[in-house]
Design an enzyme around this catalytic site. Sequence first.
Site, PDB file in Angstrom:
ATOM      1  N   CYS A 199      -5.227  -2.787   2.561  1.00 48.90           N
ATOM      2  CA  CYS A 199      -5.203  -2.730   4.016  1.00 48.90           C
ATOM      3  C   CYS A 199      -6.548  -3.114   4.625  1.00 48.90           C
ATOM      4  O   CYS A 199      -7.070  -4.200   4.368  1.00 48.90           O
ATOM      5  CB  CYS A 199      -4.757  -1.331   4.422  1.00 48.90           C
ATOM      6  SG  CYS A 199      -4.227  -1.114   6.128  1.00 48.90           S
TER       7      CYS A 199
ATOM      8  N   LYS B 247      -8.771   3.457  -2.749  1.00 52.31           N
ATOM      9  CA  LYS B 247      -9.334   2.902  -1.518  1.00 52.31           C
ATOM     10  C   LYS B 247     -10.676   3.570  -1.233  1.00 52.31           C
ATOM     11  O   LYS B 247     -10.779   4.797  -1.222  1.00 52.31           O
ATOM     12  CB  LYS B 247      -8.353   3.131  -0.368  1.00 52.31           C
ATOM     13  CG  LYS B 247      -8.682   2.379   0.921  1.00 52.31           C
ATOM     14  CD  LYS B 247      -7.547   2.561   1.919  1.00 52.31           C
ATOM     15  CE  LYS B 247      -7.746   1.736   3.174  1.00 52.31           C
ATOM     16  NZ  LYS B 247      -6.610   1.890   4.121  1.00 52.31           N
TER      17      LYS B 247
ATOM     18  N   GLU C 174       0.836  -1.208   0.000  1.00 43.35           N
ATOM     19  CA  GLU C 174       0.000   0.000   0.000  1.00 43.35           C
ATOM     20  C   GLU C 174       0.871   1.259   0.000  1.00 43.35           C
ATOM     21  O   GLU C 174       1.867   1.344   0.726  1.00 43.35           O
ATOM     22  CB  GLU C 174      -0.900  -0.004   1.239  1.00 43.35           C
ATOM     23  CG  GLU C 174      -1.879   1.160   1.277  1.00 43.35           C
ATOM     24  CD  GLU C 174      -2.755   1.155   2.523  1.00 43.35           C
ATOM     25  OE1 GLU C 174      -3.932   1.539   2.423  1.00 43.35           O
ATOM     26  OE2 GLU C 174      -2.266   0.760   3.605  1.00 43.35           O
TER      27      GLU C 174
END
Length: 346
Positions: A165, A131, A49
């Site tokens: 994540c 995200k 990430e």
Amino acid sequence: MSSEVKSQFKVAAVQAAPEFLNLEKGVEKAIRLIEEAAGNGASLIAFPEVWLPGYPWWIWLDSPAAGMKFVRRHFENSLTIGSELFNKITAAAAENHIHVVLGFSERAGGSLYISQAIIDDNGKVVATRRKLKPTHAERTVYGEGDGSHLGVYDTALGKLGALCCAEHIQPLSKFAMYSQHEQIHVAAWPSFSVYRGAAFQFSAQANNAASQVYALEGQCYVLAPCATVSKDMLDMLIDSESKAPLLLEGGGFAMIYGPDGAPLCEPLGETQEGLLYAEVDLGAVGVAKAAYDPVGHYSRPDVFQLRINRTPGAIVRDFQQEVPRESACEAPAVDSQRSSAEGSEK
């Protein structure tokens, strides 16, 4: 991209520290890792990430005001899609005939996003995604994605998707991905070295379990690349004794899981940099689904359904100008509905 899908191939997951807040050096390091993975026969390499230019750990160590000293540098070293440096990554994918899933801080206008690019072995950008919801303190730095960013894409390696994540503890986001019959998934993580011993939610044990459960639930291969925190990063970030226990060197716990949830490689030491490799056989996906398939034979759509708004987010929309009418009563209901539908499509 070839229309023929490989059924057996090697994949690589990155465990390495970023060139922290130095985008040019970070791109150079990314290209070296791409070359290494391809040289060892991998058809796919997955990065952690926001590995470019590195995860903004200062948000967990102090107040937003104290972190302002990093804001400009982080912004200026974030990667713009289609830029010269971005194109160096796509060129490296093409030159080395390898698929790349890149985790990066995306700079778009005046905002930043936690993003991933899926690049095929011809250097074509298959997709970029953001995200959906930055986690906790990340919301002081990054904007949000939208429903169009929950995608799985057809590639020469099968159906490929990615999340970042803590998106892996969002049940509905996961189900949206599973429903697209994902075969290869990249679960990108930033490092498991923050709040060690004080917040089990952030631990390698808890979050690797999330990656493993994703493989088990979705019956897909999961590459879980994970960055490390280097000594140089600590020297930059830890400016008081009180911060020293909050972020530790290392934190690398990368892993690759099979569609039955089994680990497929030996882990590296948490401070060690390198690539983890595993062999993929897409035929194993069908075997795993014989037992569980929550979006197929093991589903109950008569009881549960998921609704997704896949419309890309936009802050400005242009609507077709409505034809003026002499009176409201002259507007049949069907015309009003058609006009509304046409406006929505815009």
